[in-house]
Design an enzyme around this catalytic site. Structure first.
Site, PDB file in Angstrom:
ATOM      1  N   ASP A 102       8.179  35.250  51.716  1.00 50.10           N
ATOM      2  CA  ASP A 102       8.391  34.404  50.549  1.00 50.10           C
ATOM      3  C   ASP A 102       7.854  35.148  49.329  1.00 50.10           C
ATOM      4  O   ASP A 102       8.531  36.012  48.783  1.00 50.10           O
ATOM      5  CB  ASP A 102       7.666  33.089  50.831  1.00 50.10           C
ATOM      6  N   LYS A 130      13.202  35.275  51.555  1.00 49.25           N
ATOM      7  CA  LYS A 130      13.499  34.503  50.331  1.00 49.25           C
ATOM      8  C   LYS A 130      13.274  35.428  49.143  1.00 49.25           C
ATOM      9  O   LYS A 130      12.210  35.390  48.513  1.00 49.25           O
ATOM     10  CB  LYS A 130      12.494  33.361  50.238  1.00 49.25           C
ATOM     11  N   VAL A 152      12.191  25.511  53.733  1.00 47.46           N
ATOM     12  CA  VAL A 152      12.920  25.345  54.992  1.00 47.46           C
ATOM     13  C   VAL A 152      11.964  25.150  56.164  1.00 47.46           C
ATOM     14  O   VAL A 152      10.826  25.621  56.132  1.00 47.46           O
ATOM     15  CB  VAL A 152      13.857  26.556  55.268  1.00 47.46           C
TER      16      VAL A 152
HETATM   17  P1  IMP Z   1       4.192  34.570  51.538  1.00 43.08           P
HETATM   18  O1  IMP Z   1       2.817  35.162  51.596  1.00 43.08           O
HETATM   19  O2  IMP Z   1       4.391  33.789  50.271  1.00 43.08           O
HETATM   20  O3  IMP Z   1       5.298  35.569  51.761  1.00 43.08           O
HETATM   21  O4  IMP Z   1       4.248  33.434  52.635  1.00 43.08           O
HETATM   22  C1  IMP Z   1       4.536  33.658  53.942  1.00 43.08           C
HETATM   23  C2  IMP Z   1       4.220  32.427  54.768  1.00 43.08           C
HETATM   24  O5  IMP Z   1       4.402  31.221  54.036  1.00 43.08           O
HETATM   25  C3  IMP Z   1       5.177  32.315  55.931  1.00 43.08           C
HETATM   26  O6  IMP Z   1       4.689  33.006  57.052  1.00 43.08           O
HETATM   27  C4  IMP Z   1       5.268  30.825  56.159  1.00 43.08           C
HETATM   28  O7  IMP Z   1       4.258  30.392  57.024  1.00 43.08           O
HETATM   29  C5  IMP Z   1       5.034  30.205  54.793  1.00 43.08           C
HETATM   30  N1  IMP Z   1       6.306  29.816  54.129  1.00 43.08           N
HETATM   31  C6  IMP Z   1       6.879  30.373  53.051  1.00 43.08           C
HETATM   32  N2  IMP Z   1       8.039  29.770  52.714  1.00 43.08           N
HETATM   33  C7  IMP Z   1       8.223  28.808  53.635  1.00 43.08           C
HETATM   34  C8  IMP Z   1       9.269  27.820  53.851  1.00 43.08           C
HETATM   35  O8  IMP Z   1      10.301  27.716  53.150  1.00 43.08           O
HETATM   36  N3  IMP Z   1       9.075  26.995  54.916  1.00 43.08           N
HETATM   37  C9  IMP Z   1       7.991  27.068  55.746  1.00 43.08           C
HETATM   38  N4  IMP Z   1       7.011  27.953  55.579  1.00 43.08           N
HETATM   39  C10 IMP Z   1       7.109  28.818  54.539  1.00 43.08           C
END
Ligand code: IMP
Ligand code: MG
Length: 181
Positions: A102, A130, A152
């Site tokens: 994300d 994403k 999601v």
């Molecule tokens: P990042 O550090 O922002 O890339 O977040 C990664 C983590 O956030 C993932 O491993 C998920 O656990 C959680 N996450 C991010 N987007 C979503 C979503 O749309 N649905 C559920 N969990 C999400």
């Protein structure tokens, strides 16, 4: 379809087909090597279980848990190791398995941390990506699907620990999490 799900984004069949493809590609590219799959708890567990069965090579598995969002839906940017690996990765061919990239903050931190432990190689496989939400650049070696900027759930992904067991990727109805953030 579950009542809290607005729309099915990726069906069970589509997941199955794409994971079989990823497994084939990984099996070809790692031919002759043994893979150490590192799953990021808890979201990657379902994907990793199916991906491992689509890989026709020896694989070992280990898991890490890092803090990301708590119960909310946006990243805090604070990454903490809650559970470390059980074994050394020095000299191993590491394949990190994630549910979704994300902001990229979690994986950016994790990959740096793992690289410092001197694996023979390290690659990243994520089920979902994403790209619109990226805050730091992350190099993804294997990507299941790009998804638009919706929250999601399903197939391992949760909201407040629920919905991980849905057999598809769905968009959660905003009213389910509105007021919690
Ligand atoms: P990042 O550090 O922002 O890339 O977040 C990664 C983590 O956030 C993932 O491993 C998920 O656990 C959680 N996450 C991010 N987007 C979503 C979503 O749309 N649905 C559920 N969990 C999400
Ligand atoms: Mg989560």
């Amino acid at each position: 379809m579950h009542n809290d799900v607005e729309k099915v984004l990726i069906s069970t069949e589509e997941l199955k087909r794409r994971i079989a493809e990823l497994g084939k590609q990984i099996s070809t590219e790692y031919a002759g090597k043994e893979i150490l799959m590192i799953g990021v708890l808890r979201g990657a567990v379902l994907f990793m279980a199916d991906l491992a069965r689509a890989i026709e090579l020896h694989v070992s598995m280990d898991f890490m848990a890092v803090s990301s969002y708590g119960a909310g839906t946006t990243s805090s940017g604070v990454v903490r190791i809650l559970k470390d690996l059980d074994e050394s990765i020095e000299g191993r061919h590491v394949l990190v398995v994630e549910d979704i990239i994300d902001s990229g903050l979690t994986l950016n931190y994790l990959l740096d941390n793992l690289r410092s432990r001197k694996p023979a190689s390290i690659k990243l496989c994520t089920l979902l990506n994403k790209p619109e939400r990226r805050k730091v650049e992350v190099n993804i070696d294997y990507n299941g699907f790009d998804v638009p900027d919706y929250f999601v759930v399903g197939y391992g992904l949760d909201y407040a620990e629920r919905y991980r067991n849905l057999p598809y990727i769905g968009i959660l109805k905003p009213e389910v999490y509105q007021g919690d953030e």
